[in-house]
Scaffold this active site. Structure first.
Site, PDB file in Angstrom:
ATOM      1  N   ASP A  85      48.193  44.534  32.971  1.00 35.77           N
ATOM      2  CA  ASP A  85      48.629  44.796  31.671  1.00 35.77           C
ATOM      3  C   ASP A  85      47.939  45.747  30.711  1.00 35.77           C
ATOM      4  O   ASP A  85      46.644  46.232  31.324  1.00 35.77           O
ATOM      5  CB  ASP A  85      48.610  43.527  31.058  1.00 35.77           C
ATOM      6  CG  ASP A  85      47.328  42.892  30.716  1.00 35.77           C
ATOM      7  OD1 ASP A  85      46.591  42.918  31.845  1.00 35.77           O
ATOM      8  OD2 ASP A  85      46.804  42.348  29.812  1.00 35.77           O
ATOM      9  N   GLU A 180      45.346  40.167  31.209  1.00 33.75           N
ATOM     10  CA  GLU A 180      44.044  40.079  30.951  1.00 33.75           C
ATOM     11  C   GLU A 180      43.611  40.373  29.345  1.00 33.75           C
ATOM     12  O   GLU A 180      42.648  39.767  29.095  1.00 33.75           O
ATOM     13  CB  GLU A 180      43.222  41.163  32.080  1.00 33.75           C
ATOM     14  CG  GLU A 180      41.792  41.134  32.004  1.00 33.75           C
ATOM     15  CD  GLU A 180      40.782  41.901  31.130  1.00 33.75           C
ATOM     16  OE1 GLU A 180      39.828  41.717  31.012  1.00 33.75           O
ATOM     17  OE2 GLU A 180      41.452  42.512  30.300  1.00 33.75           O
TER      18      GLU A 180
HETATM   19 ZN   LIG Z   1      40.557  45.730  31.510  1.00 37.18          ZN
END
Ligand SMILES: [Zn+2]
Length: 415
Positions: A85, A180
């Site tokens: 992401d 994340e």
């Molecule tokens: Zn990162």
């Protein structure tokens, strides 16, 4: 150098950044955005093309894959991890990567917004990139090297190892995670299924960097109970919780213990949210320190400050709640010193000077470390992340791949 190997990380990277994988902190689904799977599906297909047969995507958006051992020795199983992401802070839609060949210190003007200029004097690390090929976005979006650089480098490692079966290494696991950037990258990671003993995240910056420390982190919630009254008839009755909250914030140290006044290894007390009424006000703080006992000291300091402020108002009271957020991964890594030592050795063998760094934040690696997978963070080359001026050089990406190729061999050698 890796004798005559033609690196695939840069060309993969140029493809991956064009897939929009922005995560969403307000979403309750897993992954937070379905579009992250567009890249994950592509990665599974490419892993299979490389010859990594068991590559697959699970329902939560995680990619798992195994590169079988080529060694007769019993080598620990190592995992390499990166996140697919990109950050919610800056658009990741229609990313158009631009390669600026043979950089010589000039201003790099981004074509789709000429006000976006990458300048040497504002980015001193570019001093190390003379003659290199710099990849930027086109001026309207972030680039997404955080962390598609890490993804592309791990993919290239897989490509290298499968096409060079003579290179001795143990079993290698690959893990690509979603979300994340919104702090949920490890929520559904199945470490039992992964079956690795040690890991590395590929999510760091400058060439040669190795990060084995993160903050330890707590949250503190302070609730102030005042006394409400009709403001027209409040004399000697009302105690305004909002004003007490204001006094607490005003009493916080200004030249120390604050994010805007600290760097390096110094921690802080940081108010992040306030809300309330005259009757009841709530302040939320985050507390950060590299030493977990240092968190307690800061929490005691804040508690005393709140106590002394509220004491002046006999009819007011307060509540003070501490909640654990995450811990410095060094506490785990120090119990397995070979994990960092072998990474240092690999960076050295790839011809770079090792620079140990501490992350003033948390990472998937800190969470994975406490979940049982000790996991320091290796450089990828990414620079000026989460911004339109984000950039990375082709040569730094190749150095990261070279480091990984050495690293798997160090583990085999020492087994
Ligand atoms: Zn990162």
């Amino acid at each position: 150098m890796l004798n005559n190997y033609r690196f695939t990380a840069p060309e993969r990277f140029l493809r991956y950044v064009q897939v929009d994988t922005q995560s969403d902190p307000h979403s309750l689904t897993q992954p937070s955005t379905e579009k992250q799977k567009d890249l994950s599906v592509m990665l599974v297909r490419e892993l299979k093309e490389i010859g990594v047969a068991d590559a697959h995507l699970d329902e939560y958006g995680y990619v798992y894959a195994t590169i079988p051992s080529t060694s007769a020795k019993k080598v620990p199983v190592i995992c390499f991890c990166a996140h697919v992401d990109t950050a919610p802070d800056c658009s990741g839609t229609n990313v158009k990567p631009v390669v600026h060949k043979n950089y010589s210190g000039q201003d790099i003007v981004l074509p789709d917004d000429k006000s976006q200029v990458l300048r040497l004097e504002e980015n001193p690390y570019l001093e190390t990139q003379m003659g290199n090929d710099i990849i930027t976005a086109s001026g309207l979006t972030l680039l997404g090297s955080d962390d598609k650089a890490g993804v592309a480098e791990i993919m290239d490692l897989a490509n290298y190892l499968v096409s060079n079966p003579g290179v001795p290494h143990g079993e290698i696991k690959i893990l690509f995670t979603p979300d994340e950037e919104v702090g949920r990258g490890t929520v559904k990671a199945d470490l039992g299924k992964l079956g690795a003993q040690f890991g590395y995240t590929l999510d760091g910056g400058e060439r040669g960097n190795l990060e084995d420390e993160t903050f330890s982190a707590d949250g503190v919630k302070v609730v102030i109970n005042g006394v409400s009254a009709h403001p027209g008839y409040a004399k000697d009755k009302m105690v305004n919780a909002l004003k007490i909250a204001g006094q607490i914030l005003g009493a916080l140290p200004k030249d120390r213990l604050a994010p805007e006044a600290t760097e390096g290894r110094r921690g802080f007390i940081h108010p992040v949210h306030i809300e309330g009424t005259a009757e009841r006000a709530t302040i939320e703080f985050i507390i950060r320190d590299f030493e977990t006992p240092g968190l307690k000291k800061k929490e005691d300091f804040l508690r005393t400050l709140v106590e002394e402020t509220v004491r002046v108002f006999p009819k007011a009271s307060f509540e003070y709640q501490v909640s654990e957020q995450y811990r410095n991964m060094k506490e785990v890594l120090d119990q397995h010193p070979q994990v960092v030592a072998y990474a240092r050795e690999a960076i050295t063998r790839a011809g770079m000077e090792v620079r140990m760094e501490s992350i003033r934040g948390g990472t998937d690696g800190s969470r994975l470390s406490f979940m049982g997978l000790p996991c320091p963070n290796i450089f990828t080359g990414m620079q000026a992340i989460h911004s339109k001026l984000e950039h990375i050089s082709v040569q730094d990406m190749e150095k990261a791949v070279e480091t990984l190729v050495h690293l798997v061999q160090v583990w085999e050698e020492k087994a």
